[in-house]
Design an enzyme around this catalytic site. Sequence first.
Site, PDB file in Angstrom:
ATOM      1  N   VAL A   1     -85.655 -51.456  20.403  1.00 12.97           N
ATOM      2  CA  VAL A   1     -84.966 -51.869  19.182  1.00 12.97           C
ATOM      3  C   VAL A   1     -85.963 -52.404  18.151  1.00 12.97           C
ATOM      4  O   VAL A   1     -85.577 -52.824  17.068  1.00 12.97           O
ATOM      5  CB  VAL A   1     -83.843 -52.890  19.481  1.00 12.97           C
ATOM      6  CG1 VAL A   1     -82.741 -52.230  20.306  1.00 12.97           C
ATOM      7  CG2 VAL A   1     -84.379 -54.131  20.187  1.00 12.97           C
TER       8      VAL A   1
ATOM      9  N   HIS B   1     -80.846 -47.147  21.591  1.00 11.86           N
ATOM     10  CA  HIS B   1     -80.277 -48.476  21.844  1.00 11.86           C
ATOM     11  C   HIS B   1     -80.131 -49.304  20.556  1.00 11.86           C
ATOM     12  O   HIS B   1     -80.033 -50.524  20.616  1.00 11.86           O
ATOM     13  CB  HIS B   1     -81.126 -49.235  22.869  1.00 11.86           C
ATOM     14  CG  HIS B   1     -81.027 -48.675  24.253  1.00 11.86           C
ATOM     15  ND1 HIS B   1     -81.850 -49.062  25.299  1.00 11.86           N
ATOM     16  CD2 HIS B   1     -80.181 -47.750  24.784  1.00 11.86           C
ATOM     17  CE1 HIS B   1     -81.519 -48.396  26.394  1.00 11.86           C
ATOM     18  NE2 HIS B   1     -80.523 -47.590  26.105  1.00 11.86           N
TER      19      HIS B   1
ATOM     20  N   SER C   1     -89.363 -48.328  32.691  1.00  9.37           N
ATOM     21  CA  SER C   1     -89.286 -48.535  34.143  1.00  9.37           C
ATOM     22  C   SER C   1     -88.348 -47.555  34.826  1.00  9.37           C
ATOM     23  O   SER C   1     -88.329 -47.456  36.043  1.00  9.37           O
ATOM     24  CB  SER C   1     -88.824 -49.963  34.440  1.00  9.37           C
ATOM     25  OG  SER C   1     -87.558 -50.184  33.850  1.00  9.37           O
TER      26      SER C   1
HETATM   27  N1  APR Z   1     -98.614 -49.387  28.779  1.00  7.87           N
HETATM   28  C1  APR Z   1     -97.749 -48.555  29.406  1.00  7.87           C
HETATM   29  N2  APR Z   1     -96.706 -48.993  30.134  1.00  7.87           N
HETATM   30  C2  APR Z   1     -96.525 -50.322  30.220  1.00  7.87           C
HETATM   31  C3  APR Z   1     -97.380 -51.258  29.592  1.00  7.87           C
HETATM   32  C4  APR Z   1     -98.476 -50.738  28.840  1.00  7.87           C
HETATM   33  N3  APR Z   1     -99.346 -51.521  28.209  1.00  7.87           N
HETATM   34  N4  APR Z   1     -96.946 -52.505  29.876  1.00  7.87           N
HETATM   35  C5  APR Z   1     -95.859 -52.371  30.647  1.00  7.87           C
HETATM   36  N5  APR Z   1     -95.601 -51.049  30.872  1.00  7.87           N
HETATM   37  C6  APR Z   1     -94.514 -50.440  31.648  1.00  7.87           C
HETATM   38  C7  APR Z   1     -94.105 -51.254  32.854  1.00  7.87           C
HETATM   39  O1  APR Z   1     -94.917 -50.905  33.975  1.00  7.87           O
HETATM   40  C8  APR Z   1     -92.649 -50.821  33.038  1.00  7.87           C
HETATM   41  O2  APR Z   1     -92.552 -49.673  33.874  1.00  7.87           O
HETATM   42  O3  APR Z   1     -93.385 -50.395  30.813  1.00  7.87           O
HETATM   43  C9  APR Z   1     -92.211 -50.444  31.607  1.00  7.87           C
HETATM   44  C10 APR Z   1     -91.264 -51.445  30.964  1.00  7.87           C
HETATM   45  O4  APR Z   1     -90.051 -51.429  31.667  1.00  7.87           O
HETATM   46  P1  APR Z   1     -88.820 -52.353  31.235  1.00  7.87           P
HETATM   47  O5  APR Z   1     -89.291 -53.742  31.010  1.00  7.87           O
HETATM   48  O6  APR Z   1     -87.747 -52.147  32.247  1.00  7.87           O
HETATM   49  O7  APR Z   1     -88.387 -51.771  29.812  1.00  7.87           O
HETATM   50  P2  APR Z   1     -87.522 -50.471  29.494  1.00  7.87           P
HETATM   51  O8  APR Z   1     -87.741 -49.423  30.508  1.00  7.87           O
HETATM   52  O9  APR Z   1     -87.768 -50.143  28.065  1.00  7.87           O
HETATM   53  O10 APR Z   1     -86.035 -51.031  29.635  1.00  7.87           O
HETATM   54  C11 APR Z   1     -84.967 -50.150  29.392  1.00  7.87           C
HETATM   55  O11 APR Z   1     -83.387 -51.911  29.567  1.00  7.87           O
HETATM   56  O12 APR Z   1     -82.798 -54.102  29.172  1.00  7.87           O
HETATM   57  C12 APR Z   1     -82.654 -52.806  28.749  1.00  7.87           C
HETATM   58  O13 APR Z   1     -81.927 -52.103  26.650  1.00  7.87           O
HETATM   59  C13 APR Z   1     -83.067 -52.602  27.323  1.00  7.87           C
HETATM   60  O14 APR Z   1     -84.046 -50.651  26.299  1.00  7.87           O
HETATM   61  C14 APR Z   1     -84.140 -51.539  27.411  1.00  7.87           C
HETATM   62  C15 APR Z   1     -83.825 -50.852  28.731  1.00  7.87           C
END
Ligand code: APR
Length: 241
Positions: free
Chosen positions: A94, A116, A183
């Site tokens: 977002v 989202h 993730s």
């Molecule tokens: N470079 C690449 N990947 C990274 C980095 C980085 N510097 N730092 C963290 N990550 C990876 C982590 O290893 C993890 O797998 O980014 C991922 C982040 O995962 P989440 O925190 O679960 O975020 P996201 O997948 O965007 O979440 C999905 O969940 O809460 C809801 O609506 C919210 O859009 C979000 C959705």
Amino acid sequence: MTQNIVVLTGAGISAESGLATFRDSDGLWENHHVEDVATPEAFRRDPELVHRFYDARRASLDGVVPNAAHHALARLQVAAREHGGRALVVTQNVDDLHDRAAAEAGADPRDLLHMHGTLRQAWCLSCGGHPDAGRTTLNAPCPGCGAVALRPDVVWFGEIPRHMDAIEEALWAADLFVSVGTSGAVYPAAGFVQLASAAGADTLELNLVPSDGSALFARSKHGPATDVVPAWVEETLATLS
Ligand code: APR
């Protein structure tokens, strides 16, 4: 030559710009309960708490800038169009870092979908408008209709993500599906790799570490987004020309 690319991004692509992810250590869901701030029930129960949470996230955007990964994807969006194809970026984020990088590169705004929603806009529950969000959406009148009925223009748990028809259409037409910095914990985005594979696309994961769904991808490359994304984009640009 790859013509139609769909890139799904998550919070990991913005991590090196200084924005918190959700499920990493010190992530947003370590410090807040989803059910307190990110559901329609939470908003009905305690709108002030929910507004404060999103106001703080919106304020945090002022101090950050797009990183090399956002800029590389924007370059790819422009180059793909120049070569008669398309690189559609579908983001779960977002924040507005893709928007800023794309605008700077002159990318077509249709090549970015916020599934989202976005912190930069509010959503008026009275007139249905999506005005630009100011500092706060709490008790602010809608610039369109004047009603005090704004909510953050984001998709909460239990709500339906935006642009799903356009996203599914693009996945069916994709030659390549790439997932960056997510993730793979939240559907429907977590299921895009299976849809793209079923449609015959090559699939690639670019993430700091293997995600929950890593095994579903044909290929993967692990490392910080600011390394692995520009490297992959440069390789891909070489195949376009
Ligand atoms: N470079 C690449 N990947 C990274 C980095 C980085 N510097 N730092 C963290 N990550 C990876 C982590 O290893 C993890 O797998 O980014 C991922 C982040 O995962 P989440 O925190 O679960 O975020 P996201 O997948 O965007 O979440 C999905 O969940 O809460 C809801 O609506 C919210 O859009 C979000 C959705």
